[in-house]
Design an enzyme around this catalytic site. Structure first.
Site, short mmCIF file in Angstrom:
data_model
loop_
_atom_site.label_atom_id
_atom_site.label_comp_id
_atom_site.label_asym_id
_atom_site.label_seq_id
_atom_site.Cartn_x
_atom_site.Cartn_y
_atom_site.Cartn_z
N PRO A 266 -5.47 -8.06 -40.71
CA PRO A 266 -6.31 -7.80 -39.53
C PRO A 266 -7.73 -8.29 -39.64
O PRO A 266 -8.28 -8.83 -38.67
CB PRO A 266 -6.25 -6.27 -39.39
CG PRO A 266 -4.98 -5.87 -40.06
CD PRO A 266 -4.81 -6.83 -41.19
N TYR A 267 -8.35 -8.12 -40.79
CA TYR A 267 -9.73 -8.58 -40.94
C TYR A 267 -9.80 -10.09 -40.76
O TYR A 267 -10.66 -10.61 -40.03
CB TYR A 267 -10.28 -8.17 -42.31
CG TYR A 267 -11.68 -8.68 -42.55
CD1 TYR A 267 -12.76 -8.20 -41.81
CD2 TYR A 267 -11.93 -9.65 -43.53
CE1 TYR A 267 -14.05 -8.68 -42.02
CE2 TYR A 267 -13.22 -10.13 -43.75
CZ TYR A 267 -14.26 -9.64 -43.00
OH TYR A 267 -15.54 -10.12 -43.20
N CYS A 268 -8.93 -10.80 -41.43
CA CYS A 268 -8.92 -12.26 -41.34
C CYS A 268 -8.67 -12.73 -39.90
O CYS A 268 -9.37 -13.60 -39.38
CB CYS A 268 -7.85 -12.85 -42.27
SG CYS A 268 -8.08 -12.43 -44.00
N LYS B 14 -11.68 -11.91 -37.52
CA LYS B 14 -12.87 -12.73 -37.77
C LYS B 14 -12.63 -14.16 -37.27
O LYS B 14 -13.57 -14.81 -36.78
CB LYS B 14 -13.23 -12.72 -39.24
CG LYS B 14 -13.82 -11.39 -39.73
CD LYS B 14 -15.11 -11.00 -39.02
CE LYS B 14 -16.30 -11.82 -39.48
NZ LYS B 14 -17.58 -11.33 -38.92
#
Length: 325
Positions: A136-138, A141
């Site tokens: 999710p972070y990747c 972003k």
């Protein structure tokens, strides 16, 4: 120049705010609490009470540039937390900035935007983004960066994306504290022997790039901001831990076992709605075991960027800072 900063009470935003003020700029900073108000005023900046959802163009009155540092960077959280903060939050800041007449929008991105779990070697900015990454972070972003770059308006609001990798240095509130907590609890373990090679970004080097991006760089472009050279995960983390007087054990598990363990831990925590963070996440297992080396030639050529602090100098500064704390 008067500059609006989001995330000023955090590691990157705080360092940027202090440097900008030291170099004669005025800073207006987003603040979500009385505690943040106090921290921002101590830096010499003016706090404005709002968050990513309630931010309005009026909060940016008189500002010429925005430095958008705020993001959800936690390793664990509600499923929608990353999208709401990193994508919707960034879009809201973009919209407010455009209406407020901001001329330069600097977005603190990350190399994670190109990551979907693979090894990366000497990648430059032509390497494709990963908006559909399983992490999710990747993914968020990457999605945020796409929106920032699409918002670039020649002759209007120009947008610049800076992509640091493995931000470290005095004031770090995430990486080193996590290493220290795991070491003291006896939970620290290397993945793949810590042999993965990585590019890094010392905080002062990133701050220098932010200042350069206020007037340099092409609108709509992204730039990797890096320290000189590459280093193994074991060497950089061992050096950081040593600055706190910690000696990390040599015990290690293979990367494939860590990948499985991270996915299993996440599944259990989600299934049973367990509180706290899993002992290992899939994202952490991936980051610690994959090579990620990057090419920073574009920032040198177009921003005039050059690291002001070497890794060796940064480790000495970190040790000195920790000795005072």
């Amino acid at each position: 120049m008067q500059i609006f900063v989001t995330g000023a009470s955090g590691f990157v935003g705080g360092a940027a705010t202090r440097a900008l003020i030291a170099h004669g700029h005025k800073v207006v900073a987003m603040s979500r609490s009385e505690r943040s108000d106090a921290a921002i005023m101590d830096m010499g900046a003016k706090p404005v009470r709002c968050d990513l959802e309630s931010l309005e163009p009026a909060h940016m009155k008189g500002c010429k540039a925005v430095v958008h540092c705020a993001a959800f960077v936690e390793a664990w959280g509600p499923r929608d937390a990353w999208f709401e903060a990193n994508v919707l939050g960034t879009q809201h800041v973009l919209d407010a900035a455009r209406t407020a007449g901001i001329r330069r929008f600097i977005h603190i991105g990350t190399e994670a935007a190109i990551v979907h779990g693979q090894d990366i070697h000497d990648a430059d900015e032509t390497y494709p983004l990963s908006p559909n990454s399983r992490f999710p972070y990747c993914a968020t972003k990457a999605q945020a960066e796409l929106r920032v770059r699409a918002a670039n308006e020649p002759g209007g609001m120009e947008t610049i994306v800076l992509r640091p990798r493995f931000i470290w240095g005095p004031g770090d509130t995430t990486l080193l504290p996590a290493v220290e907590a795991m070491a003291k609890s006896g939970q620290w373990m290397w993945i793949g022997g810590g042999k993965a090679m990585t590019s890094t970004t010392y905080i002062d080097n990133l701050v220098q790039a932010i200042e350069l991006a206020l007037t340099k760089g092409r609108g709509g472009e992204a730039y990797f901001i890096l320290d000189d050279g590459n280093i193994s995960m074991k060497d950089i983390i061992t050096g950081m831990a040593s600055s706190r007087g910690l000696a990390l054990p040599d015990k290690s598990i293979p990367a494939w076992i860590a990948d499985i363990a991270g996915m299993v831990c996440e599944g259990i925590w989600r299934l049973f709605s367990l509180k706290g963070m899993p002992p290992l996440t899939a994202h952490a297992a991936m980051v610690m075991s994959r090579d990620c080396t990057l090419n920073g030639a574009k920032a040198r050529a177009e921003l005039g960027y050059k690291p002001v602090v070497t890794v060796a100098e940064g480790l000495k500064a970190l040790k000195k800072a920790n000795a005072k704390s």
